[in-house]
Design a protein around this motif. Sequence first.
Motif: not given
Lengths: 366, 271, 382, 273
Positions: C329-358
């Motif tokens: 994943p990249v940290a650039d919102a401009r790039v994320n805006a171009m990505l599909t929701p599926e990709r942005l919802a991928d739990p490997i790339l974007y883990p659940a918040a409670e896991l991320l927070n740890a």
Amino acid sequence: MAEQNDPIAELRNTSKHYGKVIAADNVSLTIQRGEFLSFLGPSGCGKTTALRMLAGFEVPTSGDVLLDGQRVNDLPPYRRPINMVFQHYALFPHLTVFDNIAYGLRQQRPRLQKAEIARAVDKALDTVRLPGYGTRRIYEMSGGQQQRVALARAIVNEPKLLLLDEPMAALDKKLRRDMQIELQTLQRQLGITFVLVTHDQEEALSMSDRICVMQGGKIVQIGSPRALYDSPNTRYVADFVGKTNFFAGVVTASGDSCQIRVVGLNHTANAPRSLVIGQTASLCLRPEQITLQRNATPADRISVPVTIAARIFLGEHTEYLVKNTDLGEFLVLVPRQAEAVEGAFEPGQAAHASWRDGVGLILGND
Amino acid sequence: MRLYALAVYLFLYVPIGIIVLFSFNAGKAASQLQGLSVQWYGKALSNTFVVEAFQTSLIVALTSSVLATVFGTMAALALQGVKGKTRALFDAMIYIAVMVPGIVIGIATLIAMVTLFDVLNPMLKLIFASAETAPQLGLGYGSLIAAHGLFSMSLVIIIVRARIAGMDRSLIEASADLGATPFGTFRQVTLPQIFPGILAGALLAFTFSFDDFIIAFFVAGSNTTLPIYVFSSIRRGVTPEINAIGSMVLAVSLCLLITAQSILRRGAAKS
Amino acid sequence: MSDRNDFISRTKFMEELMRYKKGSVSRRHFLGVTGLGLATSVLGATLSRQAMAQANIGDRVVIASWPNYHDPADFESFKAATGAAVDLNVFGSNEEMLAKLQAGGTGWDVFVPTNYTITTYVELGLIEPLDMSKIPNYDANAFDPRFAGPGTVDGKIYAVSKDWGTTGMATNTANNNSKAVTSWKEFWDITQGAFSGRTTVHDYQLTTIGNALKYFGYSFNSVDPKELADAEKLLLDVKPHLFAITSDYQPAMRNGDAWLAMCWTGDGKQLNRDMPEIEYTLGKEGGEIWSDFYAVPIGAPHRDAAYALINYLLDPAINMKETLFHGQPVADARVNAMLTPERLADPILYPAAELLNALEFGAAETLTNPDRAELMARFKSA
Amino acid sequence: MFPATAWFVAMLVLPLIVVFVFSFGERGPAGGYVPAFSFANFLNLGARWAAFKNTMVLAPIGTIACLFIAYPLAYFLAVRASAKWQTMLLILVIVPFWTSILIRSYAWIFLLGGKGLPNVFAALGLGHIQLINTPFAVLVGIVYGYLPLMVFPIYVSLERLDKRLLEAASDLGAPPLNTFLSVTLPLSMPGVATGCMLVFILLMGEFLIPAMLGGGKVFFVGNALVDLFVQSRNWAFGSAVAVALVLVMLVTVTAYMRFTRRWSGGRDDISLM
């Protein structure tokens, strides 16, 4: 020496082929117990092959090798009671003189006692007149000494047959002479059968009881040195054993009193092989059968005028290369006392060469 | 015996076979064959990094082996006349150069050069008025060639010296006797005599440098040699491209060998 | 370039992308419809203008980065636009990069350090504060400060965000009753039990020691001697049960030799994509979250080209191509805006918040701490 | 001779002196080197004992394994192979050498990995056997990588061996095995010694093969060294390990040369190369 009629080894119709090359061609030969036999011939004549078949390094393509009456064709060298003195001695460079000589003894089973081996090796060293040399390394020894070590290494095993493959080739003339005498003495002393391979006719003549002359893989003639010298069967043997002059001619009479016409002159001489009238052949005269005179020529001799071309002083004898307009160049050997009578001839001088009719041999040109 | 030899050759060639086989893999995986294709050869050849790494390796190997051969042969010849302490010292250096592991040579060269550059570079800046234009010393071709050449040169000295020792000295005397100048003797007698040794040394030096990874790993600076490229590619996931590179290097060396062999044979036939 | 481009909707973009991939539309059509063509052409124009303004950026630029981390096509297009060829040096660990830079003479113009190393590079004077005027494509507002932040030291930007990810574990669930390992406790325990001889750990200290510390519930970044001693004991106990100590674990996971691996996001994604039975999970106790950056070493031989390259790679259109290639994943919102929701919802790339927070970012101290370095070396040479 | 001397001094003597000096220093706060004078690094060598032990055990074992596989092959090539095939077969021994050792080792990763030989064993019902990332895998890699270096010197010494000596032994009553043990083997010792020396020296500094086939679990001193320089960045300790390695090598190699020289009866035919 001892002429017991008890062959120790025999080659029976043995042939050895390497692909298309025939190294030994139907060789048959018996070796008598205790004799000193030489194979004589130029390189490539098959003499070494014959020796190697006896030793077991070569298996004959056909025919048999017999040892004490037993067929040993398939017996590997290490099972044969035969030892060899190799051409360049083949001494083990990583072992001392003692260990080289003890090598064969240590192969014996049951094992020999250490003391026994030491005694045998010391005795062998004494025999070859190298006492106390046991701790030396091979590369510390001179050529002659190495040769004796090789000899000691072979005889210490008391082989039934001792094979010598041109053992003197690497020695200088004086040393060779000494070793030849030594070897002969040793053979008499040990009573071992010796088989020598050499291309040096002098060596063969001086040492052997019998000589086996080989040519192109075949045995041409076997006999005592004297027999070979005096009555060679072929021009090849005559040429190889001793020095000979050949005069080409045409056979004019065959049978018991064979005659040959050489440049218009008829000669009578023995022919060991039957010849046909009209065939070309050679009259073969040894240099010592010809004499040189300044003037008079005895009537009972055949005489031709010659010019002295060259003179080689040999000590006891002087060898003259003389030239006759019809016969070409040939050799004459003049003993010292004869020269004392006639006086020495100088190159360029004219003289007469003569010989008695009936001496010499008539040999076919094969 | 024959069977044993066959088994050893199998041992030697099964991995090679696998390398070549996978170089024709149509798929991307290095451990699963998915049809045949030559695409990886095209990829490797059009990959500028591969081509550049190959060039770098070639330049380094050629330069270091040539320098090592020339200087090594000179030293081996000069050493003939040297005895005593100088000789012992030189022998010790050769001994150490051959014996010290490449990894230690690499590390030692690296830290020695870095230390040296830390001293020299500020001085260079002082000498040259402007800091912008001052030349900067750094690791690169120079350090690579020098480090590879060290080992290669020792090899060449040892091999050529053995050759000189085995040479018939009377040939040199004969040449001098026949009126050749010392240089003429060297060119016409000594050199041809020791040439096989020089050639063997040069070939070994080239091979060593071309295949070396560990020394280059430390002293290559910003240069990437072929082994360094291969190593960094292998570390995380290999594509058959690497196999294609390996197969090509193998094929090229085989061609060179066959050419050399046939030239040698023709040369032999002529004489 | 403006921040607010009139991009087409994500769904539409994905449709077009699929069509393009299937070959039913041409590249030109694809680029035209999606606006990427515009971006590219504008960018090309910008670059060539820059190139002219700066006279010449030279014919090459050297970048030190990680393997499979850049789309070679992007380097080719950079070369086409600027005339500078990109020379890529590939490295295996931050320690190695640091070692190289410390030794000097690297010849690098750009390199890709991870968040926790940047302050050290600054302290050692190994990287320069970036001249942001030369990187117009970097829009600080578009970047998630959580990932871009470590690039700023003492108010100066020394490094700009490339992408980010996590370090978790990949389990071949076929060997564990379809269950993925979900904690570091379990990770180390199962390795000494049912998975003996089947586990791989990284071959650099940060994650291997950090995740061993997690077994005891200590901080991932601990340098406390007592806590490190516990971690060392665990690691030495586990060592005989490991399949390998390696950062190249994909082949072993793929061919079934290894069943469990300490794993980064990108590798986890690739393994899971090809072999669904391999699952990527984060340790419940936490672990590492990281972000990678572009930085310019002091004395870069081709400095202008370095800036040109960073600017080029940060162009959202190019950066999107990059992220699709490397899978992080990249940290650039401009790039994320171009990505599909599926990709942005991928739990490997974007883990659940409670896991991320740890998760914890690696700390600068962790990198330079001699005890941790020596501990790792002892573990490896034991 | 001057260029060679200069080269040796600049690239060998000076670097080794620097390493020696550095070995008494300290690690900088972020790695690297800070001048100091202490024996701490040498006292800490025990921390790498396992690497030294591994090297000192696996290098000789690898050398001997190489020897045992190479000798019969060299013997076959020099004595048994027909002259027609000899050169060809010899070249075939070196050819694998021309593919990068890296790529060849990678092939072994595949062969020894789960899809390779263990797969075959499993199919034969031998169960799961792990080969890759074990000392065995490293040994296989070592034998594979260094076989030609062992074959060649032995081949040369066997080829040079006077075949008549073998006939002489046979003539004197030694069966083939005795001939081999009492003549062939002793006379090929210079080749054996050279091959062992070459392989042993290279193995002592080995890094690549354990790194690739040992999975980071089989550690040689070379791996410890690389680790110290590129991971821990402890130049001072790394220098101390390097000094220790060089000393160990000097001692073992010199002792080995003494031994082989005495063993061959003081002759000087055992050369280093």
